[in-house]
Design a protein around this motif. Structure first.
Motif, PDB file in Angstrom:
ATOM      1  N   THR A 161       0.852  -1.186   0.000  1.00  0.00           N
ATOM      2  CA  THR A 161       0.000   0.000   0.000  1.00  0.00           C
ATOM      3  C   THR A 161       0.886   1.234   0.000  1.00  0.00           C
ATOM      4  O   THR A 161       2.002   1.226   0.515  1.00  0.00           O
ATOM      5  N   ARG A 162       0.361   2.297  -0.603  1.00  0.00           N
ATOM      6  CA  ARG A 162       1.068   3.580  -0.670  1.00  0.00           C
ATOM      7  C   ARG A 162       0.176   4.645  -0.046  1.00  0.00           C
ATOM      8  O   ARG A 162      -1.010   4.730  -0.341  1.00  0.00           O
ATOM      9  N   CYS A 163       0.775   5.462   0.821  1.00  0.00           N
ATOM     10  CA  CYS A 163       0.054   6.572   1.436  1.00  0.00           C
ATOM     11  C   CYS A 163      -0.077   7.704   0.422  1.00  0.00           C
ATOM     12  O   CYS A 163       0.917   8.119  -0.183  1.00  0.00           O
ATOM     13  N   SER A 164      -1.288   8.216   0.255  1.00  0.00           N
ATOM     14  CA  SER A 164      -1.488   9.303  -0.710  1.00  0.00           C
ATOM     15  C   SER A 164      -0.935  10.630  -0.192  1.00  0.00           C
ATOM     16  O   SER A 164      -0.638  11.522  -0.981  1.00  0.00           O
ATOM     17  N   ALA A 165      -0.734  10.748   1.117  1.00  0.00           N
ATOM     18  CA  ALA A 165      -0.214  11.999   1.674  1.00  0.00           C
ATOM     19  C   ALA A 165       1.306  12.108   1.572  1.00  0.00           C
ATOM     20  O   ALA A 165       1.835  13.143   1.182  1.00  0.00           O
ATOM     21  N   CYS A 166       2.031  11.054   1.929  1.00  0.00           N
ATOM     22  CA  CYS A 166       3.497  11.143   1.966  1.00  0.00           C
ATOM     23  C   CYS A 166       4.190  10.214   0.972  1.00  0.00           C
ATOM     24  O   CYS A 166       5.408  10.248   0.851  1.00  0.00           O
ATOM     25  N   ALA A 167       3.449   9.375   0.281  1.00  0.00           N
ATOM     26  CA  ALA A 167       3.944   8.433  -0.730  1.00  0.00           C
ATOM     27  C   ALA A 167       4.752   7.275  -0.148  1.00  0.00           C
ATOM     28  O   ALA A 167       5.379   6.530  -0.886  1.00  0.00           O
ATOM     29  N   HIS A 182      -4.096   3.168   8.333  1.00  0.00           N
ATOM     30  CA  HIS A 182      -3.413   4.451   8.519  1.00  0.00           C
ATOM     31  C   HIS A 182      -1.978   4.357   8.017  1.00  0.00           C
ATOM     32  O   HIS A 182      -1.433   3.271   7.858  1.00  0.00           O
ATOM     33  N   CYS A 183      -1.370   5.493   7.792  1.00  0.00           N
ATOM     34  CA  CYS A 183       0.023   5.539   7.359  1.00  0.00           C
ATOM     35  C   CYS A 183       0.923   5.155   8.533  1.00  0.00           C
ATOM     36  O   CYS A 183       0.754   5.654   9.640  1.00  0.00           O
ATOM     37  N   ARG A 184       1.885   4.272   8.287  1.00  0.00           N
ATOM     38  CA  ARG A 184       2.824   3.851   9.332  1.00  0.00           C
ATOM     39  C   ARG A 184       3.966   4.831   9.540  1.00  0.00           C
ATOM     40  O   ARG A 184       4.741   4.696  10.477  1.00  0.00           O
ATOM     41  N   ASN A 185       4.089   5.806   8.651  1.00  0.00           N
ATOM     42  CA  ASN A 185       5.131   6.823   8.791  1.00  0.00           C
ATOM     43  C   ASN A 185       4.767   7.703   9.988  1.00  0.00           C
ATOM     44  O   ASN A 185       3.735   8.381   9.977  1.00  0.00           O
ATOM     45  N   PRO A 186       5.587   7.708  11.050  1.00  0.00           N
ATOM     46  CA  PRO A 186       5.222   8.469  12.254  1.00  0.00           C
ATOM     47  C   PRO A 186       5.106   9.974  12.027  1.00  0.00           C
ATOM     48  O   PRO A 186       4.464  10.665  12.814  1.00  0.00           O
ATOM     49  N   ALA A 187       5.693  10.486  10.948  1.00  0.00           N
ATOM     50  CA  ALA A 187       5.627  11.919  10.663  1.00  0.00           C
ATOM     51  C   ALA A 187       4.433  12.284   9.784  1.00  0.00           C
ATOM     52  O   ALA A 187       4.256  13.448   9.432  1.00  0.00           O
ATOM     53  N   CYS A 188       3.603  11.298   9.440  1.00  0.00           N
ATOM     54  CA  CYS A 188       2.494  11.536   8.519  1.00  0.00           C
ATOM     55  C   CYS A 188       1.156  11.217   9.180  1.00  0.00           C
ATOM     56  O   CYS A 188       0.969  10.126   9.698  1.00  0.00           O
TER      57      CYS A 188
END
Length: 149
Positions: free
Chosen positions: A25-31, A41-47
């Motif tokens: 899966t790709r996050c549409s907010a941070c890629a 949810h996005c696993r990137n802690p900054a997103c």
């Protein structure tokens, strides 16, 4: 009677030999790209993003690290205690554009002596276990050159 071919984990891979691929899966907010897939949810802690789209991951990558497995793994892996255990190569593969590393077994017959960091490998379908009714399918990594396993 044909046996059902069932993925070991539903939704993690798709396709057949020529078009076989992992599903991320790709996050549409941070890629950021994730495998195993993420659906909430996005696993990137900054997103703070929560809009994710399914993406097929590349079939080729480079060996990032590797080792061999010399013990019987715990559940959910199925092994017959009556048969001798056979070691297998466990390979961490870097998908450079996605900036992720994906772990998987090497194809049968592939030994750690056949591997090198940086070597190109490709994803192929594999069988984790078979019983009277089901063929449990998974993915494997195979070198693109030098090995015919």
């Amino acid at each position: 009677m044909s046996r059902a071919r069932t993925p070991v984990v539903a939704g993690w891979f798709a396709g057949e030999e020529g078009d076989f691929h992992l599903l991320g899966t790709r996050c549409s907010a941070c890629a950021s790209v994730f495998f195993p897939r993420e659906d909430t949810h996005c696993r990137n802690p900054a997103c703070p993003g929560d809009e994710l789209e399914e993406v097929p991951l590349p079939r080729r990558g480079r060996v990032w690290s590797y080792t061999d497995s010399r013990y019987r793994p715990p559940s959910p892996y199925v092994t017959d205690p009556e048969l001798p255990w056979e070691a297998y190569a466990l390979i961490a593969v870097e998908l450079e554009a996605e900036r992720i590393v994906v772990l998987g077994q090497g194809v049968p017959g592939l030994a750690v002596a056949d591997l090198a960091v940086g070597m190109e490998v490709e994803l192929v379908p594999g069988v984790l276990h078979e019983d009277a009714e089901t063929v449990w399918t998974t993915w494997r990594w195979r070198p693109t050159t030098g090995v015919t396993a």
